[in-house]
Design an enzyme around this catalytic site. Structure first.
Site, mmCIF file in Angstrom:
data_model
loop_
_atom_site.group_PDB
_atom_site.id
_atom_site.type_symbol
_atom_site.label_atom_id
_atom_site.label_comp_id
_atom_site.label_asym_id
_atom_site.label_seq_id
_atom_site.Cartn_x
_atom_site.Cartn_y
_atom_site.Cartn_z
ATOM 1 N N GLU A 174 0.818 -1.221 0.000
ATOM 2 C CA GLU A 174 0.000 0.000 0.000
ATOM 3 C C GLU A 174 0.847 1.264 0.000
ATOM 4 O O GLU A 174 0.456 2.279 -0.586
ATOM 5 C CB GLU A 174 -0.926 -0.016 1.223
ATOM 6 C CG GLU A 174 -2.102 -0.975 1.104
ATOM 7 C CD GLU A 174 -1.725 -2.427 1.325
ATOM 8 O OE1 GLU A 174 -2.572 -3.319 1.076
ATOM 9 O OE2 GLU A 174 -0.576 -2.690 1.762
ATOM 10 N N HIS A 190 -10.106 -6.535 8.818
ATOM 11 C CA HIS A 190 -10.712 -6.276 7.515
ATOM 12 C C HIS A 190 -12.093 -5.636 7.642
ATOM 13 O O HIS A 190 -12.896 -5.699 6.710
ATOM 14 C CB HIS A 190 -10.863 -7.582 6.718
ATOM 15 C CG HIS A 190 -9.566 -8.215 6.321
ATOM 16 N ND1 HIS A 190 -8.796 -8.917 7.207
ATOM 17 C CD2 HIS A 190 -8.916 -8.247 5.139
ATOM 18 C CE1 HIS A 190 -7.714 -9.369 6.582
ATOM 19 N NE2 HIS A 190 -7.762 -8.982 5.322
#
Length: 324
Positions: free
Chosen positions: A60, A129
């Site tokens: 990321e 998540h």
């Protein structure tokens, strides 16, 4: 008008923006051949080619760093973070670089960057998540944060975010991707910073955004049986947010509930409550009530996650409490 899924509206917004502006490109994990983990970028590779739809490694910081650099050279990148939880790995690029560029260069540089980040629970994906981290970015000067609740706003806010000269975080709730709503044949951009009244009412104002708009509307329907008329205000934009519309609604109903899926503590709701307690104090006939998740990680188990996530019943209880 056509009824389309929220996810289709996201896809169409990306497609239309890339069609009209060659400087727009998409980068993220599996966004090219696979069409993205949730299929938001399906078909873009076939239409625009690998030079504008980039598959990135599972990194990321790299995704966001490349996007920040490209934006500083005049491109308009749309970076996808597969789950908002992993935006933590790109905090330096977002908070210290993207958000500060205009200030660091004395207003001479813009940074037209969009970061799309799915958030929220409902998939039993566990604590790594399922987080809602939008309040982090709303706290950072230089960033804008939006969270659309339906197909029209998903399309319109993404188009506005891509056109914006400054970095915008587009937060999309994963449980909304399959939701259908009407989208005009010629959808338009939705201005950042403008809330909308999803349901007019006279007794209580419920301010919310994202997937909680759906819960608030269901709660309003349920409360009509009790003779309670709830007004639902969808913020749409979290930073900047529409203080004027919230205050106007409060002036009509004189009672306020603020609801979001994120943890209640130190959240977006706290900011709304603080401002309305200040500028709207004379309009209040009862305490303002917040609805949010408890101060704990999201559980894996389906039954526990259902108890953890705020829902219709929580909003109904909050409305009854402020009416009492």
């Amino acid at each position: 008008m056509a009824e389309v899924r929220y996810l289709k509206a996201v896809n169409q917004a990306l497609h239309d923006a890339m069609q009209v502006d060659d400087s727009v490109f998409v980068i993220g994990e599996d966004v090219a051949a696979a069409g993205g983990p949730f299929k938001a970028t399906r078909g873009l590779l076939e239409t625009f080619g690998p030079e504008r739809v980039y598959d990135a490694p599972i990194a990321e910081a790299v995704i966001t760093g490349v996007a920040v650099g490209a934006a500083m050279t005049g491109m308009r990148p749309v970076a996808e973070i597969m789950f908002m939880d992993f935006i933590t790995l790109a905090m330096d690029q977002i908070v210290n670089q993207a958000a500060k560029a205009r200030s660091m260069f004395g207003g001479q540089a813009s940074l037209p960057l969009v970061i799309r980040a799915p958030h929220g629970g409902g998939l039993n994906a566990g604590p790594q998540h399922s987080q809602c981290l939008e309040a982090w970015f709303a706290h950072v000067p230089g960033l804008k944060v939006v969270c659309p609740a339906n197909a029209v706003d998903a399309y319109g806010l993404i188009r506005s975010a891509i056109d914006d000269p400054d970095p915008v975080i587009v937060v999309e709730n994963k449980t909304l991707y399959a939701e259908k709503s009407e989208l005009p044949d010629d959808p338009q951009a939705v201005p950042i910073g403008e809330a909308t009244i999803s349901r007019p009412g006279r007794d209580v104002t419920v301010v919310t955004y994202g997937a909680m708009v759906r819960e608030a509307l269901a709660a309003a329907d349920q409360l009509t049986i009790e003779g309670v008329d709830v007004e639902v205000v969808d913020l749409r934009s979290i930073q900047p947010w529409d203080e004027a519309m919230v205050l106007s609604s409060l002036a009509r109903t004189h009672r306020l509930v603020v609801a979001h899926e994120a943890v209640e503590a130190f959240g977006v709701g706290a900011e709304v409550v603080a401002r309305m307690a200040d500028i709207g104090f004379d309009e209040l006939d009862a305490p303002i009530i917040r609805v949010g998740a408890p101060f704990a990680p999201s559980p894996f188990a389906k039954s526990l996650e259902a108890a953890y996530r705020p829902d219709v019943s929580d909003i109904v209880r909050a409305v009854r409490r402020t009416l009492a």
